[in-house]
Scaffold this motif. Structure first.
Motif, mmCIF file in Angstrom:
data_model
loop_
_atom_site.group_PDB
_atom_site.id
_atom_site.type_symbol
_atom_site.label_atom_id
_atom_site.label_comp_id
_atom_site.label_asym_id
_atom_site.label_seq_id
_atom_site.Cartn_x
_atom_site.Cartn_y
_atom_site.Cartn_z
ATOM 1 N N GLU A 1 22.073 100.492 83.565
ATOM 2 C CA GLU A 1 21.021 101.505 83.790
ATOM 3 C C GLU A 1 21.638 102.914 83.857
ATOM 4 N N LEU A 2 22.744 103.049 84.591
ATOM 5 C CA LEU A 2 23.391 104.363 84.692
ATOM 6 C C LEU A 2 23.977 104.781 83.352
ATOM 7 N N LEU A 3 24.587 103.822 82.637
ATOM 8 C CA LEU A 3 25.170 104.151 81.327
ATOM 9 C C LEU A 3 24.095 104.729 80.402
ATOM 10 N N VAL A 4 22.931 104.080 80.351
ATOM 11 C CA VAL A 4 21.868 104.585 79.473
ATOM 12 C C VAL A 4 21.447 106.000 79.908
ATOM 13 N N ARG A 5 21.354 106.222 81.213
ATOM 14 C CA ARG A 5 21.002 107.581 81.682
ATOM 15 C C ARG A 5 22.073 108.595 81.284
ATOM 16 N N TRP A 6 23.346 108.226 81.446
ATOM 17 C CA TRP A 6 24.429 109.168 81.125
ATOM 18 C C TRP A 6 24.490 109.452 79.631
ATOM 19 N N LEU A 7 24.009 108.489 78.819
ATOM 20 C CA LEU A 7 24.079 108.667 77.364
ATOM 21 C C LEU A 7 22.869 109.394 76.792
ATOM 22 N N THR A 8 21.777 109.509 77.567
ATOM 23 C CA THR A 8 20.549 110.034 76.976
ATOM 24 C C THR A 8 20.000 111.300 77.632
ATOM 25 N N PRO A 9 20.880 112.202 78.138
ATOM 26 C CA PRO A 9 20.291 113.460 78.625
ATOM 27 C C PRO A 9 19.741 114.232 77.424
ATOM 28 N N PRO A 10 18.736 115.099 77.660
ATOM 29 C CA PRO A 10 18.163 115.833 76.524
ATOM 30 C C PRO A 10 19.195 116.729 75.835
ATOM 31 N N GLU A 11 20.104 117.310 76.615
ATOM 32 C CA GLU A 11 21.102 118.225 76.029
ATOM 33 C C GLU A 11 22.452 117.543 75.930
ATOM 34 N N TRP A 12 23.244 117.961 74.975
ATOM 35 C CA TRP A 12 24.602 117.444 74.803
ATOM 36 C C TRP A 12 25.524 118.594 74.497
ATOM 37 N N PRO A 13 26.776 118.685 74.962
ATOM 38 C CA PRO A 13 27.497 117.689 75.757
ATOM 39 C C PRO A 13 26.957 117.519 77.180
ATOM 40 N N PRO A 14 27.226 116.348 77.788
ATOM 41 C CA PRO A 14 26.722 116.050 79.125
ATOM 42 C C PRO A 14 27.628 116.643 80.206
ATOM 43 N N PHE A 15 27.325 116.353 81.483
ATOM 44 C CA PHE A 15 28.131 116.916 82.586
ATOM 45 C C PHE A 15 29.519 116.293 82.645
ATOM 46 N N TRP A 16 29.691 115.110 82.007
ATOM 47 C CA TRP A 16 30.962 114.378 82.099
ATOM 48 C C TRP A 16 31.710 114.432 80.770
ATOM 49 N N GLY A 17 33.022 114.348 80.841
ATOM 50 C CA GLY A 17 33.829 114.317 79.619
ATOM 51 C C GLY A 17 34.141 112.909 79.175
ATOM 52 N N SER A 18 34.279 111.991 80.157
ATOM 53 C CA SER A 18 34.504 110.580 79.796
ATOM 54 C C SER A 18 33.950 109.676 80.877
ATOM 55 N N LEU A 19 33.647 108.443 80.453
ATOM 56 C CA LEU A 19 33.192 107.397 81.371
ATOM 57 C C LEU A 19 34.188 106.255 81.271
ATOM 58 N N THR A 20 34.661 105.760 82.407
ATOM 59 C CA THR A 20 35.563 104.603 82.395
ATOM 60 C C THR A 20 34.911 103.562 83.291
ATOM 61 N N LEU A 21 34.331 102.533 82.676
ATOM 62 C CA LEU A 21 33.419 101.656 83.406
ATOM 63 C C LEU A 21 33.765 100.193 83.217
ATOM 64 N N MET A 22 33.719 99.454 84.319
ATOM 65 C CA MET A 22 33.916 98.007 84.271
ATOM 66 C C MET A 22 32.571 97.335 84.012
ATOM 67 N N PHE A 23 32.558 96.407 83.050
ATOM 68 C CA PHE A 23 31.352 95.630 82.771
ATOM 69 C C PHE A 23 31.721 94.165 82.630
ATOM 70 N N GLN A 24 30.719 93.295 82.636
ATOM 71 C CA GLN A 24 30.942 91.937 82.151
ATOM 72 C C GLN A 24 31.429 92.076 80.714
ATOM 73 N N ARG A 25 32.344 91.203 80.299
ATOM 74 C CA ARG A 25 32.907 91.375 78.956
ATOM 75 C C ARG A 25 31.814 91.363 77.874
ATOM 76 N N GLU A 26 30.798 90.544 78.100
ATOM 77 C CA GLU A 26 29.726 90.428 77.109
ATOM 78 C C GLU A 26 28.968 91.770 76.969
ATOM 79 N N VAL A 27 28.812 92.498 78.061
ATOM 80 C CA VAL A 27 28.143 93.808 78.006
ATOM 81 C C VAL A 27 29.065 94.822 77.312
ATOM 82 N N ALA A 28 30.367 94.750 77.628
ATOM 83 C CA ALA A 28 31.336 95.647 76.978
ATOM 84 C C ALA A 28 31.295 95.448 75.458
ATOM 85 N N GLN A 29 31.183 94.184 75.045
ATOM 86 C CA GLN A 29 31.142 93.909 73.602
ATOM 87 C C GLN A 29 29.866 94.462 72.961
ATOM 88 N N ARG A 30 28.778 94.486 73.765
ATOM 89 C CA ARG A 30 27.536 95.066 73.224
ATOM 90 C C ARG A 30 27.676 96.575 73.019
#
Ligand code: SAM
Length: 279
Positions: free
Chosen positions: A130-159
């Protein structure tokens, strides 16, 4: 002493503050501080950067981020039981750790952060997605962050890194690859966590591109890919019908066969369709 700092080992912290893992909060803790320091290094050079950490728990990754030189860490944790353990870390790194107790889905962290900002988190997968989708879809780009380093279930990472044509390909791949360069940078077995989850995990590092790969309105693209993959086995003309009664004409106009299925369609064509629907 723990090897990366002068604080006690995480097992002692968990025992002292009675932080038995709660399943309802998706708590699977990383206890190996060499591993959390390694994950912190995967976020890139932290010196001179503020880091937003969601879900610090007893503070394993937080300590890794601080030991690796983060200028300032803002840690948002939903479980108030973790506060004393996190405050102990804050005392060991004066002025470099701010702790907010609350739900990361409701709190706005921006008032506490100064650019450049990196995000790092080991989160329950539903909150993470849910947070990843929010961080990826702000109306303006570039966003407030330069990079995201996130742990996921491997199956989600592959998606997130999937290419067209496969089962893993869908909304997450398209939104991530539209505006970032996502890579799987580390895979972890269940035993890396306490308690061990049922599945393997992976760390994904996403670097924000200076501009999206193709122009499109974020909300429209999000709506198009959500509808397209919501009914992924249907032909696109039926899956996307709710978006526009003449969707077949729009599909043809941008070079997509209305009888194709979503998983065959690349990012460029989805962006073209989003632009055509907005025109
Ligand atoms: N970062 C720690 C580590 O690596 O050991 C803890 C990871 S554990 C998988 C996830 C953490 O996120 C837990 O501490 C949990 O309480 C917290 N959490 C769950 N939902 C949250 C939310 N909506 N907002 C903030 N924190 C949340």
């Amino acid at each position: 002493m723990s090897g990366i700092d002068d604080l006690p080992p995480l097992r002692d912290v968990i025992a002292r503050y009675d932080l038995a893992a709660k399943k309802s909060l998706g708590q699977n803790f990383l206890l190996d501080l060499n591993l959390t320091a390694k994950i912190a290094r995967l976020a890139g050079d932290l010196t001179g950067a503020d880091v937003l950490e969601i879900g610090p728990g007893p503070g394993g990754l937080t300590r890794g981020l601080l030991a690796e030189g983060a200028r300032h860490v803002l840690a948002i944790e939903k479980d108030p039981r973790c506060q004393p353990a996190l405050e102990e870390i804050a005392r060991a790194y004066p002025g470099r750790l701010t702790v907010l107790i609350g739900d990361a889905l409701d709190l706005d962290p921006l008032a506490y952060l100064t650019p450049p900002i990196k995000v790092a988190a080991n989160l329950p997968y539903n909150v993470g997605t849910e947070l990843l989708v929010r961080w990826l879809t702000p109306p303006e780009w570039p966003p407030f962050w330069g990079s995201l380093t996130l742990m996921f279930q491997r199956e989600v990472a592959q998606r997130i890194v999937a290419q067209p044509g496969g089962k893993a390909y869908g909304r997450l791949a398209l939104l991530a690859q539209w505006r970032t360069d996502p890579r799987i940078v580390l895979e972890l077995p269940p035993e890396a966590f306490s308690p061990p989850p049922k599945v393997n995990s992976a760390v994904v590092h996403l670097t924000a591109l200076a501009a999206p790969r193709y122009p499109a309105n974020a909300a429209t693209l999000n709506k198009v890919v959500a509808a397209a993959f919501n009914q992924r086995r249907k032909m696109l003309r039926s899956a996307l019908k709710p978006l526009h009664p003449e969707i077949e004409d729009y599909l043809t106009a941008v070079g997509i066969k209305p009888t194709e299925r979503a998983e065959q369609i690349g990012l460029e064509a989805f962006c073209a369709l989003a632009r055509a629907l907005d025109a």
